[in-house]
Enzyme design. Structure first.
Site, short mmCIF file in Angstrom:
data_model
loop_
_atom_site.label_atom_id
_atom_site.label_comp_id
_atom_site.label_asym_id
_atom_site.label_seq_id
_atom_site.Cartn_x
_atom_site.Cartn_y
_atom_site.Cartn_z
NE ARG A 81 -0.11 9.62 -58.20
CZ ARG A 81 -0.73 10.16 -59.23
NH1 ARG A 81 -0.89 9.48 -60.33
NH2 ARG A 81 -1.18 11.39 -59.16
CG ASN A 99 -2.85 15.06 -58.85
OD1 ASN A 99 -2.14 14.08 -58.73
ND2 ASN A 99 -2.48 16.16 -59.49
CD GLU A 125 -1.37 13.13 -65.35
OE1 GLU A 125 -1.22 12.79 -64.16
OE2 GLU A 125 -0.79 12.57 -66.29
#
Lengths: 128, 138
Positions: free
Chosen positions: B105, B50, B46
């Site tokens: 997303r 990002n 994650e």
């Protein structure tokens, strides 16, 4: 029947996908890892098939998926929204414990049906 | 037992699987449960995603930095970028919030990282970058 494999890059097979259609149900069997990188190809191909074959229900079979992050959650939410227009459903099955946990954390179990395996889902859908 | 590693890699999504692999290899010797390894891999996945998507907007000339520090069964995982930074960290952490709605997303990245970590700290400065520090007791 449509059935093919996606190779993500070079000789490395990160996400192997089998797709087949029975009546108005699209089955997607996932083997490998689903992340932001591998989800992009998958999204394009699934979207294409849903539009082309007037798919109502999507069955995502996670039988060999050993990793998924929130990119996969985004993908599922997107398909739920799309199939809502057809009054259809996204059905998830054969989840391992880690993926099950992610599905529950993200609340997806409230908008998707979750089956034990493909056989159980077929019974529910009345597809032989 | 103490151990340390650091690495940097080009900000391309195909490197996220490489980062996850490095993270689990580093932990191989610890004899952890699969579920714990999966949590740590998910945090890394994650955070690195990002940095690539939001921090660098997929610029492959830029680098993502990842380090892991193991000290007495406490793991410190640091993911750093020198990208655009986050204007409002509280807003970014809110479930379902995403600046890239069109890209589908889920906006759950920070929420999941937070749940899977024992402690999480995000520091960010506009146009300077973002650092995510996750502490995990093994």
């Amino acid at each position: 029947m449509v059935k093919y494999t996606i190779y993500v890059w070079g000789d490395n097979m990160i996400l192997n996908v089998q797709m087949l259609i029975k009546r108005n149900v699209l089955y997607v069997r996932l083997d490998g890892e689903l992340d932001q990188h591998t989800v992009e190809d998958l999204r394009i191909r699934v979207t294409e098939l849903i539009d082309k074959y007037q798919i109502k229900h999507l069955v995502l079979n996670f039988y060999k998926l050993n990793f998924m992050d929130s990119s996969g959650v985004g993908f599922i939410i997107g398909r739920c929204n799309r199939l809502k227009r057809e009054k259809g459903k996204v059905i998830l099955c054969s989840l391992n414990e880690n993926i099950k946990r992610l599905i529950h954390l993200s609340g997806l179990h409230k908008i998707c049906m979750i089956g034990k395996n493909e056989e159980e889902v077929n019974e529910y859908l009345g597809v032989a | 037992m103490k151990n340390y590693m650091e690495m940097k890699f080009s900000a391309q999504l195909k490197n996220v699987i490489f980062a996850r692999g490095a993270v689990s290899s580093f932990l191989l010797e610890q004899d952890l449960t699969l579920s714990l390894i999966n949590e740590i891999k998910t945090i890394a996945s994650e955070a690195v995603t990002n940095s690539i998507v939001h921090g660098y907007n997929h610029d492959p000339e830029k680098f993502v930095f990842l380090s892991m520090e193991l000290d007495n069964n406490v793991l410190k995982l640091i993911i750093k970028d020198e990208g655009v930074g986050i204007e409002d960290i509280e807003q970014a952490k809110a479930p379902l919030f995403s600046t890239k709605v069109d890209e589908e997303r889920a906006g759950l990245g920070f929420t999941i990282m937070d749940i899977f970590s024992d402690e999480m700290e995000i520091t960010s400065k506009l146009l300077e970058g973002t650092t995510v520090i996750c502490i995990k007791k093994l």
